[in-house]
Design an enzyme around this catalytic site. Structure first.
Site, short mmCIF file in Angstrom:
data_model
loop_
_atom_site.label_atom_id
_atom_site.label_comp_id
_atom_site.label_asym_id
_atom_site.label_seq_id
_atom_site.Cartn_x
_atom_site.Cartn_y
_atom_site.Cartn_z
N SER A 5 0.83 -1.20 0.00
CA SER A 5 0.00 0.00 0.00
C SER A 5 0.88 1.27 0.00
O SER A 5 1.63 1.47 -0.95
CB SER A 5 -0.96 -0.08 1.20
OG SER A 5 -1.93 0.92 1.13
N HIS A 49 -8.15 -4.64 -0.89
CA HIS A 49 -6.87 -3.98 -0.60
C HIS A 49 -6.00 -4.83 0.33
O HIS A 49 -4.77 -4.69 0.33
CB HIS A 49 -7.14 -2.60 0.02
CG HIS A 49 -5.94 -1.69 -0.05
ND1 HIS A 49 -5.43 -1.21 -1.25
CD2 HIS A 49 -5.14 -1.18 0.93
CE1 HIS A 49 -4.37 -0.45 -0.99
NE2 HIS A 49 -4.18 -0.41 0.32
N ASP A 78 -10.20 -3.97 -5.17
CA ASP A 78 -9.56 -3.00 -4.27
C ASP A 78 -10.31 -1.67 -4.34
O ASP A 78 -10.36 -1.03 -5.40
CB ASP A 78 -8.10 -2.82 -4.71
CG ASP A 78 -7.28 -2.03 -3.71
OD1 ASP A 78 -7.86 -1.19 -3.00
OD2 ASP A 78 -6.06 -2.23 -3.66
C1 MLT Z 1 -1.37 6.02 -0.18
O1 MLT Z 1 -1.75 7.01 0.40
O2 MLT Z 1 -0.18 5.71 -0.31
C2 MLT Z 1 -2.42 5.12 -0.73
O3 MLT Z 1 -3.64 5.78 -0.77
C3 MLT Z 1 -2.52 3.85 0.03
C4 MLT Z 1 -2.83 4.10 1.48
O4 MLT Z 1 -1.91 4.27 2.23
O5 MLT Z 1 -4.01 4.12 1.85
#
Ligand code: MLT
Length: 206
Positions: free
Chosen positions: A108, A189, A158
């Site tokens: 992520s 996700h 996701d």
């Molecule tokens: C981010 O902010 O890098 C992406 O939206 C993934 C997350 O951290 O939720």
């Protein structure tokens, strides 16, 4: 092992027993820390050395690797700065712990800064596994990723990463010469068993 606080990043370093394996650079998601991905790292790459920093940006109480303006909208100036800080940390850690170039395993937010590392400081990584990544830059910089192995695992359901976005990331990286293996899993996700199996198999070939 206890977390080590240095002038750079709070991190955990776990020396490995298998010198044939590249070290892993473990990069957690939003709200995680340096301990989050250690279990995953041990599972998917037994014997590998593990280097696991904590992101230095706080969103409320949640550590991240760079600032965002809103969900999926990144502060690209901050992202660039933080990417270089992380790259410098990895270079220092390689000297301190006598490590080969690591393969990043990012989830992520950690996958997004790993993608940014590939684009801005490709020499720092031997490759990268990007779990639930999105395109870090609206207009990606030119990079020479010739032959660099990249695994992208995305989730068909996701709610955070739009399919076109991760497809764009795969095109950007392969257009820069990376050897990209992009798999779309029947997942959201969060990571699934299928992610772990694919990651383990891909890392065994590094
Ligand atoms: C981010 O902010 O890098 C992406 O939206 C993934 C997350 O951290 O939720």
């Amino acid at each position: 092992m206890d977390a080590i606080a240095t002038t750079d990043f709070i991190h955990v370093y776990e020396p490995g027993s298998d010198t044939g394996r590249p070290p892993l650079l473990l990069l957690h998601g939003t709200g995680g820390d340096e301990h989050d991905l250690l279990g995953l790292g041990r599972m998917v790459a037994p014997g590998a050395s593990l280097l696991s920093p904590r992101g230095r940006v706080l969103e409320g109480p949640m550590p991240r690797f760079f600032r965002r303006l809103s969900e999926g909208v990144f502060d690209e100036d901050d992202l660039r700065r933080r990417t270089h800080e992380l790259a410098d940390f990895v270079e220092q850690a390689r000297e301190r712990y006598r490590l080969a170039a690591p393969v990043a395993v990012g989830f992520s937010n950690g996958a997004n800064i790993a993608a940014s590392l590939l684009l801005l400081r490709p020499e720092v990584l031997a490759g990268a596994a990007l779990l639930r990544a999105m395109s870090p830059f609206v207009e990606p910089p030119q990079a020479d990723l010739a032959g660099k192995p990249v695994l992208i695992l995305s989730g068909a359901m996701d709610p955070i990463v739009p399919t076109q976005d991760v497809e764009q990331l795969a095109r950007t990286l392969s257009g820069s010469g990376a050897s990209v293996d992009h798999r779309v899993l029947p997942a959201g996700h969060g990571l699934s068993q299928a992610d772990i199996g694919l990651l383990e198999g891909w890392l065994a070939m590094r």
